[in-house]
Motif scaffolding. Structure first.
Motif, mmCIF file in Angstrom:
data_model
loop_
_atom_site.group_PDB
_atom_site.id
_atom_site.type_symbol
_atom_site.label_atom_id
_atom_site.label_comp_id
_atom_site.label_asym_id
_atom_site.label_seq_id
_atom_site.Cartn_x
_atom_site.Cartn_y
_atom_site.Cartn_z
ATOM 1 N N VAL A 1 0.864 -1.185 0.000
ATOM 2 C CA VAL A 1 0.000 0.000 0.000
ATOM 3 C C VAL A 1 0.900 1.233 0.000
ATOM 4 N N ASP A 2 0.544 2.222 -0.820
ATOM 5 C CA ASP A 2 1.355 3.445 -0.846
ATOM 6 C C ASP A 2 0.943 4.378 0.293
ATOM 7 N N GLU A 3 1.571 5.548 0.355
ATOM 8 C CA GLU A 3 1.342 6.479 1.465
ATOM 9 C C GLU A 3 -0.101 6.973 1.535
ATOM 10 N N GLU A 4 -0.779 6.972 0.408
ATOM 11 C CA GLU A 4 -2.166 7.466 0.373
ATOM 12 C C GLU A 4 -3.182 6.375 0.672
ATOM 13 N N GLY A 5 -2.723 5.143 0.807
ATOM 14 C CA GLY A 5 -3.628 4.040 1.125
ATOM 15 C C GLY A 5 -4.083 3.264 -0.097
ATOM 16 N N ALA A 6 -3.614 3.626 -1.280
ATOM 17 C CA ALA A 6 -3.987 2.918 -2.506
ATOM 18 C C ALA A 6 -3.082 1.698 -2.669
ATOM 19 N N PRO A 7 -3.633 0.589 -3.178
ATOM 20 C CA PRO A 7 -2.801 -0.606 -3.365
ATOM 21 C C PRO A 7 -1.747 -0.395 -4.448
ATOM 22 N N ARG A 8 -0.590 -0.962 -4.253
ATOM 23 C CA ARG A 8 0.489 -0.916 -5.244
ATOM 24 C C ARG A 8 0.307 -2.133 -6.153
ATOM 25 N N LEU A 9 -0.336 -1.914 -7.279
ATOM 26 C CA LEU A 9 -0.679 -3.014 -8.171
ATOM 27 C C LEU A 9 0.556 -3.737 -8.683
ATOM 28 N N GLU A 10 1.667 -3.026 -8.849
ATOM 29 C CA GLU A 10 2.880 -3.679 -9.342
ATOM 30 C C GLU A 10 3.403 -4.725 -8.363
ATOM 31 N N ARG A 11 2.970 -4.669 -7.110
ATOM 32 C CA ARG A 11 3.372 -5.673 -6.117
ATOM 33 C C ARG A 11 2.238 -6.625 -5.772
ATOM 34 N N VAL A 12 1.002 -6.148 -5.820
ATOM 35 C CA VAL A 12 -0.147 -6.971 -5.436
ATOM 36 C C VAL A 12 -0.411 -8.040 -6.483
ATOM 37 N N VAL A 13 -0.385 -7.681 -7.768
ATOM 38 C CA VAL A 13 -0.734 -8.617 -8.842
ATOM 39 C C VAL A 13 0.217 -9.824 -8.866
ATOM 40 N N PRO A 14 1.534 -9.665 -8.853
ATOM 41 C CA PRO A 14 2.397 -10.849 -8.864
ATOM 42 C C PRO A 14 2.180 -11.760 -7.648
ATOM 43 N N VAL A 15 1.987 -11.180 -6.492
ATOM 44 C CA VAL A 15 1.759 -11.996 -5.294
ATOM 45 C C VAL A 15 0.444 -12.741 -5.418
ATOM 46 N N ALA A 16 -0.595 -12.084 -5.925
ATOM 47 C CA ALA A 16 -1.888 -12.740 -6.112
ATOM 48 C C ALA A 16 -1.759 -13.893 -7.102
ATOM 49 N N LEU A 17 -1.008 -13.716 -8.188
ATOM 50 C CA LEU A 17 -0.819 -14.782 -9.165
ATOM 51 C C LEU A 17 -0.083 -15.979 -8.544
ATOM 52 N N VAL A 18 0.907 -15.700 -7.736
ATOM 53 C CA VAL A 18 1.640 -16.784 -7.069
ATOM 54 C C VAL A 18 0.718 -17.543 -6.129
ATOM 55 N N VAL A 19 -0.105 -16.838 -5.365
ATOM 56 C CA VAL A 19 -1.031 -17.483 -4.432
ATOM 57 C C VAL A 19 -2.021 -18.348 -5.199
ATOM 58 N N VAL A 20 -2.578 -17.816 -6.274
ATOM 59 C CA VAL A 20 -3.540 -18.583 -7.083
ATOM 60 C C VAL A 20 -2.848 -19.813 -7.664
ATOM 61 N N LEU B 1 -2.143 -25.627 -7.739
ATOM 62 C CA LEU B 1 -1.308 -26.829 -7.701
ATOM 63 C C LEU B 1 -1.708 -27.758 -6.563
ATOM 64 N N LEU B 2 -2.009 -27.185 -5.415
ATOM 65 C CA LEU B 2 -2.446 -28.017 -4.285
ATOM 66 C C LEU B 2 -3.774 -28.696 -4.591
ATOM 67 N N ALA B 3 -4.707 -27.967 -5.195
ATOM 68 C CA ALA B 3 -6.009 -28.551 -5.533
ATOM 69 C C ALA B 3 -5.837 -29.629 -6.595
ATOM 70 N N PHE B 4 -5.016 -29.381 -7.605
ATOM 71 C CA PHE B 4 -4.774 -30.349 -8.666
ATOM 72 C C PHE B 4 -4.087 -31.588 -8.100
ATOM 73 N N GLY B 5 -3.151 -31.401 -7.203
ATOM 74 C CA GLY B 5 -2.435 -32.532 -6.611
ATOM 75 C C GLY B 5 -3.326 -33.408 -5.768
ATOM 76 N N THR B 6 -4.257 -32.836 -5.037
ATOM 77 C CA THR B 6 -5.150 -33.656 -4.218
ATOM 78 C C THR B 6 -6.181 -34.363 -5.079
ATOM 79 N N ARG B 7 -6.582 -33.810 -6.207
ATOM 80 C CA ARG B 7 -7.532 -34.473 -7.107
ATOM 81 C C ARG B 7 -6.879 -35.681 -7.772
ATOM 82 N N ARG B 8 -5.620 -35.565 -8.129
ATOM 83 C CA ARG B 8 -4.932 -36.676 -8.800
ATOM 84 C C ARG B 8 -4.776 -37.858 -7.858
ATOM 85 N N ARG B 9 -4.528 -37.618 -6.572
ATOM 86 C CA ARG B 9 -4.336 -38.711 -5.612
ATOM 87 C C ARG B 9 -5.630 -39.467 -5.382
#
Length: 109
Positions: A75-94, A99-107
């Protein structure tokens, strides 16, 4: 040699003895309360509670510091999200969740 002459009257000596007995009785009562098992357990519990409170307080401060540092990264000083940092982290989490969901379905299959 010790001076054994005493200029006090017998009544004064008896009053001194009475005062000394009262003082000793109070002291013995205090000792009795201090060494009573309930008092000892209560004191130990109070010390543990104080240490736990102190430890939890320090942990709370540390967690608040970490959360503030992480928030400052996204979050920047004004309280707005820093998209250049939020988007990559969100993609990694997704991706990790996918991968965890796919791995449990295969088992299961």
């Amino acid at each position: 040699m010790a001076d054994t002459s005493d200029t006090r009257t017998p009544a004064q000596i008896e009053a001194d003895i009475r005062r000394r007995r009262d003082t000793l009785a109070e002291t013995l009562d205090e000792i009795g309360v201090r060494v009573h098992p309930k008092t000892i357990v209560g004191d130990a519990k109070a010390k543990v509670a104080a240490n736990v409170d102190h430890t939890l307080g320090r942990a709370y401060v540390q967690v608040n510091r970490v959360v503030s540092e992480v928030r400052a990264q996204f979050v920047d000083e004004e309280g707005a999200p820093r998209l250049e940092r939020v988007v990559p982290v969100a993609l990694v989490v997704v991706g990790v969740v996918g991968l965890l969901a796919f791995g449990t379905r295969r088992r299961k299959g």
